[in-house]
Design a protein around this motif. Structure first.
Motif, PDB file in Angstrom:
ATOM      1  N   SER A 153      79.042  34.114  19.968  1.00 44.16           N
ATOM      2  CA  SER A 153      78.696  33.402  21.206  1.00 44.16           C
ATOM      3  C   SER A 153      79.930  33.185  22.072  1.00 44.16           C
ATOM      4  O   SER A 153      79.905  33.400  23.285  1.00 44.16           O
TER       5      SER A 153
ATOM      6  N   ARG B  72      82.495  37.190  29.613  1.00 44.16           N
ATOM      7  CA  ARG B  72      81.764  37.095  30.882  1.00 44.16           C
ATOM      8  C   ARG B  72      82.397  36.077  31.830  1.00 44.16           C
ATOM      9  O   ARG B  72      82.301  36.218  33.051  1.00 44.16           O
TER      10      ARG B  72
ATOM     11  N   LEU C 224      81.184  36.482  23.599  1.00 43.87           N
ATOM     12  CA  LEU C 224      80.332  36.881  24.722  1.00 43.87           C
ATOM     13  C   LEU C 224      80.611  36.018  25.944  1.00 43.87           C
ATOM     14  O   LEU C 224      80.771  36.516  27.066  1.00 43.87           O
ATOM     15  N   PHE C 225      80.703  34.693  25.720  1.00 41.40           N
ATOM     16  CA  PHE C 225      80.946  33.776  26.834  1.00 41.40           C
ATOM     17  C   PHE C 225      82.274  34.059  27.521  1.00 41.40           C
ATOM     18  O   PHE C 225      82.340  34.175  28.750  1.00 41.40           O
TER      19      PHE C 225
ATOM     20  N   ASP D  53      74.011  29.925  27.870  1.00 40.01           N
ATOM     21  CA  ASP D  53      73.395  31.216  28.198  1.00 40.01           C
ATOM     22  C   ASP D  53      73.964  32.360  27.364  1.00 40.01           C
ATOM     23  O   ASP D  53      73.600  33.526  27.575  1.00 40.01           O
ATOM     24  N   HIS D  54      74.876  32.040  26.455  1.00 38.08           N
ATOM     25  CA  HIS D  54      75.508  33.068  25.633  1.00 38.08           C
ATOM     26  C   HIS D  54      75.354  32.775  24.137  1.00 38.08           C
ATOM     27  O   HIS D  54      76.089  33.327  23.323  1.00 38.08           O
TER      28      HIS D  54
END
Length: 223
Positions: A20, A27, A23-24, A89-90
């Protein structure tokens, strides 16, 4: 008596925090490229993960350090706000999360989460995983005024569920805060293995969440 409840840690147990965060932060770099683009993406990502220390350092300290080290022309408070707003959102679950919860519910077990962290932030992550409705109880350290490994937070959960320690298992990835703390008050402690720790004193160890319903069934056969 038998096992009537399965209580879980969140980060590193139900939420794959490592994936997580990866990914966060990847981005975030893209989203805020205007302010952080002078830093190589790999350096920004690597340094964030290093400073984050597997979630044991809150992000105010992390972003203050990043702003200073990399001369970022953006207030650290805004970077922190972006983290608080966007992290949910991740969120990446560990495999078999929902199937495991479905199976435990079908066996009439009570379910709960006891997690350290900030209340609203952790609740948003629980909702993002789609597991809020499965839980009979969610205790977050900020809202409880207690944090693991304090035995009182485990005892509070049991009291709310009207259970004795012998009627519950606790599943977590941290040897001290989760497994040892739960065992010390009389619960069964199940360790969700990670790659960094070995030889943990637990009643059971699992690599996969799908193993948990089987362990509880076996425990209840012995009663």
């Amino acid at each position: 008596m038998g096992i009537k409840a399965a209580l879980f840690d969140l980060d590193g147990t139900l939420l794959n925090r490592e994936k997580s965060v990866d990914l966060f932060i990847d981005r975030q770099y893209d989203r805020l490229f205007e302010w952080v683009g002078h830093i190589a993406k790999e350096r920004y990502v690597h340094r964030f993960i290093e400073l984050d220390s597997r979630g044991y350092v809150w992000k105010d300290k992390v972003y203050q350090q990043l702003v200073e080290e990399f001369n970022i022309k953006m207030a650290w408070e805004l970077l922190l706000e972006d983290y608080i707003q966007e992290f949910k959102d991740h969120c990446v679950p560990f495999p078999h999360l929902i199937n495991m919860l479905d199976e435990l519910k079908s066996n009439n077990l009570l379910l709960g989460i006891i997690t350290n962290g900030y209340g609203q932030f952790q609740m948003e992550n629980v909702k993002a995983l789609g597991i809020e409705t499965y839980m009979d109880l969610i205790l977050v350290s900020e809202w409880e005024g207690l944090k693991k490994p304090d035995p009182q937070i485990f005892q509070r959960a049991l009291k709310k569920l009207h259970l004795s320690p012998e009627e519950a298992v606790f599943i977590g990835d941290h040897p001290e805060n989760d497994v040892k703390a739960a065992k010390q008050i009389g619960m069964k402690g199940i360790w969700k293995r990670d790659d960094l720790r070995h030889d943990i004193e637990a009643d059971f160890s699992v690599d996969d969440l799908a193993e948990i319903p089987f362990i509880i069934k076996e425990l209840n056969k012995k009663k």
